[in-house]
Design an enzyme around this catalytic site. Structure first.
Site, PDB file in Angstrom:
ATOM      1  N   CYS A   1       1.352  -1.225   0.187  1.00  0.00           N
ATOM      2  CA  CYS A   1       0.431  -0.147  -0.240  1.00  0.00           C
ATOM      3  C   CYS A   1       0.998   1.040   0.354  1.00  0.00           C
ATOM      4  O   CYS A   1       2.188   1.112  -0.482  1.00  0.00           O
ATOM      5  CB  CYS A   1      -0.870   0.057   0.841  1.00  0.00           C
TER       6      CYS A   1
ATOM      7  N   ASN B   1       2.351   1.759   4.394  1.00  0.00           N
ATOM      8  CA  ASN B   1       2.068  -0.217   4.891  1.00  0.00           C
ATOM      9  C   ASN B   1       2.580  -0.222   6.743  1.00  0.00           C
ATOM     10  O   ASN B   1       3.191  -0.013   7.657  1.00  0.00           O
ATOM     11  CB  ASN B   1       4.616  -0.188   4.415  1.00  0.00           C
TER      12      ASN B   1
ATOM     13  N   CYS C   1      -1.334   0.411   7.391  1.00  0.00           N
ATOM     14  CA  CYS C   1      -2.869   0.469   7.758  1.00  0.00           C
ATOM     15  C   CYS C   1      -3.008  -0.322   6.948  1.00  0.00           C
ATOM     16  O   CYS C   1      -3.828  -2.127   7.242  1.00  0.00           O
ATOM     17  CB  CYS C   1      -3.320   1.509   6.439  1.00  0.00           C
ATOM     18  N   ARG C   2      -3.468  -0.870   5.671  1.00  0.00           N
ATOM     19  CA  ARG C   2      -4.057  -2.014   4.944  1.00  0.00           C
ATOM     20  C   ARG C   2      -2.705  -3.316   3.950  1.00  0.00           C
ATOM     21  O   ARG C   2      -3.118  -3.881   5.207  1.00  0.00           O
ATOM     22  CB  ARG C   2      -4.955  -1.181   3.553  1.00  0.00           C
ATOM     23  N   SER C   3      -1.928  -2.703   3.945  1.00  0.00           N
ATOM     24  CA  SER C   3      -1.264  -4.097   3.399  1.00  0.00           C
ATOM     25  C   SER C   3      -0.212  -4.522   4.527  1.00  0.00           C
ATOM     26  O   SER C   3      -0.530  -5.852   4.636  1.00  0.00           O
ATOM     27  CB  SER C   3       0.514  -3.549   2.868  1.00  0.00           C
TER      28      SER C   3
ATOM     29  N   ASP D   1      -8.516   3.615   1.457  1.00  0.00           N
ATOM     30  CA  ASP D   1      -7.429   4.340   2.526  1.00  0.00           C
ATOM     31  C   ASP D   1      -7.982   4.390   3.925  1.00  0.00           C
ATOM     32  O   ASP D   1      -8.829   5.571   3.493  1.00  0.00           O
ATOM     33  CB  ASP D   1      -6.621   5.293   2.428  1.00  0.00           C
TER      34      ASP D   1
END
Ligand code: 4NP
Length: 159
Positions: A8, A11, A13-15, A124
């Site tokens: 993401c 690195n 939050c999402r990934s 996001d």
């Protein structure tokens, strides 16, 4: 052995959520020893940091521990070390395509495309609130079940 890198922007939050939820799903499926997982950001602003506390909390609420993960930036060797690089949104995918060195062997795919066959972004949650982080965690949990079916089940096509 298969290797998957989740990418993401930051690195944090999402990934890392995608990595942590897939690791938990693989452990549940008894397939974790067959996979190497990691995550990285196209940006390096948060390198060395643990995931956002809100991401850690949203995952912990459903029994997944992200606290040991540490952010890092995507590096050229990732494009040969990993079989599959899954981008959390279309901008990440565009950036990865631009960053890929000559001789890159990794397959680049959008995360939701790989899991659900849909060309959509994982929104996001960074500028949002707890509900946005819970929605991200929920999406990662569902996507991870599909990724296990696709890549780790006995009949998995590995493609
Ligand atoms: P992520 O969220 O890409 O899901 O980790 C973000 C984290 C940090 C920033 C942007 C997005 N940032 O601008 O610092």
């Amino acid at each position: 052995m298969s290797s998957i890198l989740f990418v993401c922007l930051g690195n944090i939050c999402r990934s890392p959520s995608a990595e942590g939820f897939l690791r938990a799903a693989l452990v549940g499926a008894g397939a974790s020893e067959r996979f190497t997982l990691d995550s990285a950001g196209t940006g390096g602003w948060h390198a060395g940091e643990p995931p956002d506390p809100r991401a850690i909390r949203a995952a912990a609420d459903v029994g997944v521990d992200l606290s040991d993960l540490r952010a890092r930036q995507v590096r050229p060797s990732d494009f040969t070390r990993f079989d599959l690089i899954l981008a959390m949104d279309r901008q990440n995918l565009t950036d990865l395509t631009r960053l890929a060195p000559a001789g890159s062997t990794a397959r680049l795919l959008l995360y939701r495309e790989a899991a659900f066959g849909e060309a959509k972004d994982v929104a996001d949650p960074y500028y949002g609130g707890a509900a946005d982080f819970a929605a991200c965690a929920d999406l990662c949990a569902k996507a991870s079940r599909r990724l296990v079916e696709r890549y780790a089940a006995p009949h998995a096509a590995n493609g």
